[in-house]
Motif scaffolding. Structure first.
Motif, PDB file in Angstrom:
ATOM      1  N   THR A   1      12.608  28.689  57.379  1.00 12.50           N
ATOM      2  CA  THR A   1      11.422  29.548  57.513  1.00 12.50           C
ATOM      3  C   THR A   1      10.720  29.304  58.840  1.00 12.50           C
ATOM      4  O   THR A   1      10.305  30.251  59.527  1.00 12.50           O
ATOM      5  CB  THR A   1      10.450  29.292  56.349  1.00 12.50           C
ATOM      6  N   GLU A   2      10.577  28.039  59.215  1.00  7.10           N
ATOM      7  CA  GLU A   2       9.935  27.715  60.493  1.00  7.10           C
ATOM      8  C   GLU A   2      10.697  28.319  61.665  1.00  7.10           C
ATOM      9  O   GLU A   2      10.089  28.829  62.615  1.00  7.10           O
ATOM     10  CB  GLU A   2       9.836  26.198  60.654  1.00  7.10           C
ATOM     11  N   ARG A   3      12.019  28.275  61.592  1.00  9.15           N
ATOM     12  CA  ARG A   3      12.816  28.856  62.680  1.00  9.15           C
ATOM     13  C   ARG A   3      12.649  30.366  62.752  1.00  9.15           C
ATOM     14  O   ARG A   3      12.546  30.950  63.834  1.00  9.15           O
ATOM     15  CB  ARG A   3      14.297  28.508  62.493  1.00  9.15           C
ATOM     16  N   LEU A   4      12.648  31.011  61.605  1.00  7.29           N
ATOM     17  CA  LEU A   4      12.458  32.466  61.588  1.00  7.29           C
ATOM     18  C   LEU A   4      11.085  32.842  62.127  1.00  7.29           C
ATOM     19  O   LEU A   4      10.951  33.752  62.964  1.00  7.29           O
ATOM     20  CB  LEU A   4      12.632  32.995  60.160  1.00  7.29           C
ATOM     21  N   VAL A   5      10.052  32.137  61.660  1.00 11.76           N
ATOM     22  CA  VAL A   5       8.689  32.418  62.123  1.00 11.76           C
ATOM     23  C   VAL A   5       8.566  32.123  63.611  1.00 11.76           C
ATOM     24  O   VAL A   5       7.918  32.872  64.354  1.00 11.76           O
ATOM     25  CB  VAL A   5       7.667  31.578  61.319  1.00 11.76           C
ATOM     26  N   GLY A   6       9.207  31.058  64.064  1.00  6.93           N
ATOM     27  CA  GLY A   6       9.124  30.687  65.469  1.00  6.93           C
ATOM     28  C   GLY A   6       9.733  31.707  66.410  1.00  6.93           C
ATOM     29  O   GLY A   6       9.356  31.778  67.581  1.00  6.93           O
ATOM     30  N   ARG A   7      10.685  32.511  65.909  1.00  3.99           N
ATOM     31  CA  ARG A   7      11.323  33.520  66.765  1.00  3.99           C
ATOM     32  C   ARG A   7      10.549  34.832  66.816  1.00  3.99           C
ATOM     33  O   ARG A   7      10.841  35.689  67.659  1.00  3.99           O
ATOM     34  CB  ARG A   7      12.758  33.788  66.279  1.00  3.99           C
ATOM     35  N   LEU A   8       9.578  34.998  65.928  1.00  4.91           N
ATOM     36  CA  LEU A   8       8.861  36.274  65.864  1.00  4.91           C
ATOM     37  C   LEU A   8       8.166  36.660  67.178  1.00  4.91           C
ATOM     38  O   LEU A   8       8.275  37.815  67.599  1.00  4.91           O
ATOM     39  CB  LEU A   8       7.827  36.233  64.725  1.00  4.91           C
ATOM     40  N   PRO A   9       7.437  35.736  67.844  1.00  3.87           N
ATOM     41  CA  PRO A   9       6.697  36.159  69.039  1.00  3.87           C
ATOM     42  C   PRO A   9       7.574  36.725  70.143  1.00  3.87           C
ATOM     43  O   PRO A   9       7.130  37.581  70.897  1.00  3.87           O
ATOM     44  CB  PRO A   9       5.990  34.865  69.495  1.00  3.87           C
ATOM     45  N   GLU A  10       8.820  36.249  70.250  1.00  2.00           N
ATOM     46  CA  GLU A  10       9.669  36.678  71.348  1.00  2.00           C
ATOM     47  C   GLU A  10      10.751  37.670  70.923  1.00  2.00           C
ATOM     48  O   GLU A  10      11.546  38.102  71.744  1.00  2.00           O
ATOM     49  CB  GLU A  10      10.341  35.457  71.992  1.00  2.00           C
ATOM     50  N   ALA A  11      10.791  38.032  69.641  1.00  2.00           N
ATOM     51  CA  ALA A  11      11.856  38.901  69.139  1.00  2.00           C
ATOM     52  C   ALA A  11      11.685  40.335  69.631  1.00  2.00           C
ATOM     53  O   ALA A  11      10.569  40.832  69.771  1.00  2.00           O
ATOM     54  CB  ALA A  11      11.873  38.883  67.612  1.00  2.00           C
ATOM     55  N   GLU A  12      12.805  40.978  69.928  1.00  2.00           N
ATOM     56  CA  GLU A  12      12.770  42.383  70.334  1.00  2.00           C
ATOM     57  C   GLU A  12      12.417  43.283  69.141  1.00  2.00           C
ATOM     58  O   GLU A  12      11.715  44.271  69.290  1.00  2.00           O
ATOM     59  CB  GLU A  12      14.128  42.797  70.909  1.00  2.00           C
ATOM     60  N   ASP A  13      12.913  42.938  67.970  1.00  2.00           N
ATOM     61  CA  ASP A  13      12.632  43.720  66.764  1.00  2.00           C
ATOM     62  C   ASP A  13      12.283  42.730  65.649  1.00  2.00           C
ATOM     63  O   ASP A  13      13.164  42.088  65.086  1.00  2.00           O
ATOM     64  CB  ASP A  13      13.847  44.568  66.382  1.00  2.00           C
ATOM     65  N   THR A  14      11.010  42.616  65.348  1.00  2.00           N
ATOM     66  CA  THR A  14      10.562  41.627  64.365  1.00  2.00           C
ATOM     67  C   THR A  14      10.901  42.031  62.937  1.00  2.00           C
ATOM     68  O   THR A  14      10.889  41.188  62.040  1.00  2.00           O
ATOM     69  CB  THR A  14       9.044  41.412  64.464  1.00  2.00           C
ATOM     70  N   GLN A  15      11.222  43.318  62.710  1.00  2.00           N
ATOM     71  CA  GLN A  15      11.419  43.804  61.353  1.00  2.00           C
ATOM     72  C   GLN A  15      12.565  43.077  60.648  1.00  2.00           C
ATOM     73  O   GLN A  15      12.473  42.731  59.472  1.00  2.00           O
ATOM     74  CB  GLN A  15      11.697  45.316  61.369  1.00  2.00           C
ATOM     75  N   VAL A  16      13.653  42.804  61.373  1.00  2.00           N
ATOM     76  CA  VAL A  16      14.797  42.127  60.766  1.00  2.00           C
ATOM     77  C   VAL A  16      14.406  40.715  60.348  1.00  2.00           C
ATOM     78  O   VAL A  16      14.770  40.248  59.259  1.00  2.00           O
ATOM     79  CB  VAL A  16      15.978  42.093  61.751  1.00  2.00           C
TER      80      VAL A  16
END
Length: 465
Positions: free
Chosen positions: A53-68
């Motif tokens: 969960t921490e890894r997924l949340v950590g990628r949100l700010p820089e993700a091109e498409d956060t929906q996935v």
């Protein structure tokens, strides 16, 4: 992995080995397979859920498409509610994140397919992402404006099936283009044309829209960043004025090749800045060779010296404000400073820990007896960033209280304590830059640059990697 490993050992080991490629696969055409593999890992060993969960949340700010990413979080939360909830509760923007997870459509797939094999699912996801590469000069499939490979058949199939994720993305794009902020920027900004190509994503200080814009007759990929003002009206005015002043200074400094380019900026209806698309930050990258680490440190030191010579203190330097332009055929581009001077201007109106990684913060951020935040503060942060480049890790780890105590009492360790093969001269540069008391630090960023280049020239050939 031994054949006798149980499902829990298997899941934990696979997460440590395949976590990064699976998370990357979530942002590719292998998103569904990657999500299935990650959920199978969680089912096999629920103890990996917090870290995942921490890894997924950590990628949100820089993700091109956060929906996935949010859909995957929602799917995990459906079966591991408490574990996901505890991680989200510690997030600084927990209300928005919790709401996004609650509103997201969970993935629907047969987790028992192929016997529910964790390793089989991981291999399928990784193999799907790592398909045969496109050969130079051969166009296999069209790419969209975000740089991701566009699969017309897949997209059409999603539209035909009424995939909620596809519908939500269309709606988010439409809402972004119809928003008051975007409409105002379209009219007042220095753009002949501008269109949103990716939905709004959360970043430091606010959110970003990936857009395609025409400026002076040329097309550019533009990251349009919108700053979120504080809720309090009086603080909001001071915050907005501070950001506007910082953006004006940043724009004037951006002629330096070590500072992120500013296409345009404004303060209505809230502060905003338009910069080029960037190929990630130092926070997304691992350790590099000694020579490259020193070259990048020297390059950043030159950019800081340019700022300081013009009376500007960055004030928020850490791996997330060290950004990289898109890769070029001539080689890897040098890093650039991002968010120049913004934290310096607004730190009296916000909580600095929300916009600066405390592990890279100088002692004066924690204790005023060490002095005020000034150019010497940037020198300290530069030394901490150099440590990150050399070792691939932050100089200090732990919770906020432990980090603060270590910085105030022990200081940054020598990089060679983590990587014994590093030359002693590297330790000397990092330790001098990150000295607790300002009088013991380098007097200027230019001196850091000088010592880095001297060391680069003295390195034996086998260390220049």
């Amino acid at each position: 992995m031994s054949s006798g490993a149980g499902p829990e050992d298997s899941a934990d080991s696979l997460l440590s080995v395949f976590g990064t490629p699976l998370l990357s696969a979530l942002e590719s055409d292998a998103d569904r397979a990657a999500a299935r593999a990650l959920c199978l890992l969680a089912d096999a060993d629920p103890s990996v859920v917090p870290a995942l969960t921490e890894r997924l949340v950590g990628r949100l700010p820089e993700a091109e498409d956060t929906q996935v990413l949010v859909r995957t979080l929602a799917t995990l939360a459906a079966d591991h509610t408490d574990a996901v909830r505890r991680v989200v509760a510690d997030h600084r923007d927990r209300k928005r994140l919790s709401s996004a997870i609650a509103d997201a459509t969970v993935w629907e797939f047969d987790r028992a397919a192929d016997g529910g094999s964790v390793l089989g699912a991981v291999r399928q996801a990784v193999d799907s992402q790592q398909a045969e590469p496109v050969r130079p000069g051969v166009v296999e499939r069209e790419t969209d404006t975000s740089g991701r490979t566009a699969d017309p058949e897949r997209a059409a199939d999603r539209e035909h099936r009424g995939d909620p994720a596809a519908v939500t993305r269309r709606e988010r794009l439409a809402r972004a283009e119809q928003s008051e902020a975007f409409q105002a920027i379209s009219l007042l900004g220095n753009f002949e044309e501008i269109a949103v190509v990716e939905p709004e994503q959360a970043v430091r200080y606010g959110s970003v829209l990936r857009t395609r814009a025409t400026i002076d007759g040329e097309d550019h990929g533009v990251a349009l960043r919108l700053f979120d003002p504080p809720d309090d009206e009086e603080i909001r005015r001071a915050f907005g004025a501070g950001v506007a002043e910082a953006l004006a200074q940043w724009d004037g400094l951006a002629v330096h090749e070590g500072i992120a380019t500013v296409h345009d900026w404004g303060d209505y209806p809230r502060p905003w800045v338009a910069t080029p698309y960037l190929d990630g930050t130092l926070a997304d990258r691992g350790r590099v060779g000694v020579e490259r680490a020193l070259r990048e440190t020297a390059h950043l030191a030159g950019a800081l010296a340019h700022c300081h010579n013009n009376g500007v203190v960055h004030g928020g330097l850490d791996p997330k404000t060290v950004v990289y332009p898109s890769s070029e055929l001539s080689g890897l581009p040098a890093p650039r400073l991002d968010n120049v001077g913004i934290l310096t201007m607004v730190r009296e109106h916000v909580q600095p820990a929300n916009y600066l990684d405390p592990r890279y913060a100088a002692p004066e951020y924690f204790d005023r007896s060490y002095g005020t935040v000034d150019a010497a503060t940037d020198v300290y942060a530069l030394g901490a960033v150099c440590y990150r480049l050399l070792t691939g890790r932050p100089p200090i780890t732990g919770e906020y209280g432990a980090v603060r105590k270590t910085i105030l009492t022990e200081g940054v360790p020598a990089p060679s304590e983590r990587e014994p093969q590093l030359p002693d001269a590297v330790d000397a540069i990092v330790r001098k830059a990150t000295a607790g008391r300002k009088l013991s630090r380098y007097e200027t960023a230019a001196e850091v640059r000088r010592d880095c280049w001297r060391l680069v020239r003295s390195l034996p050939s086998d260390e220049q990697s």
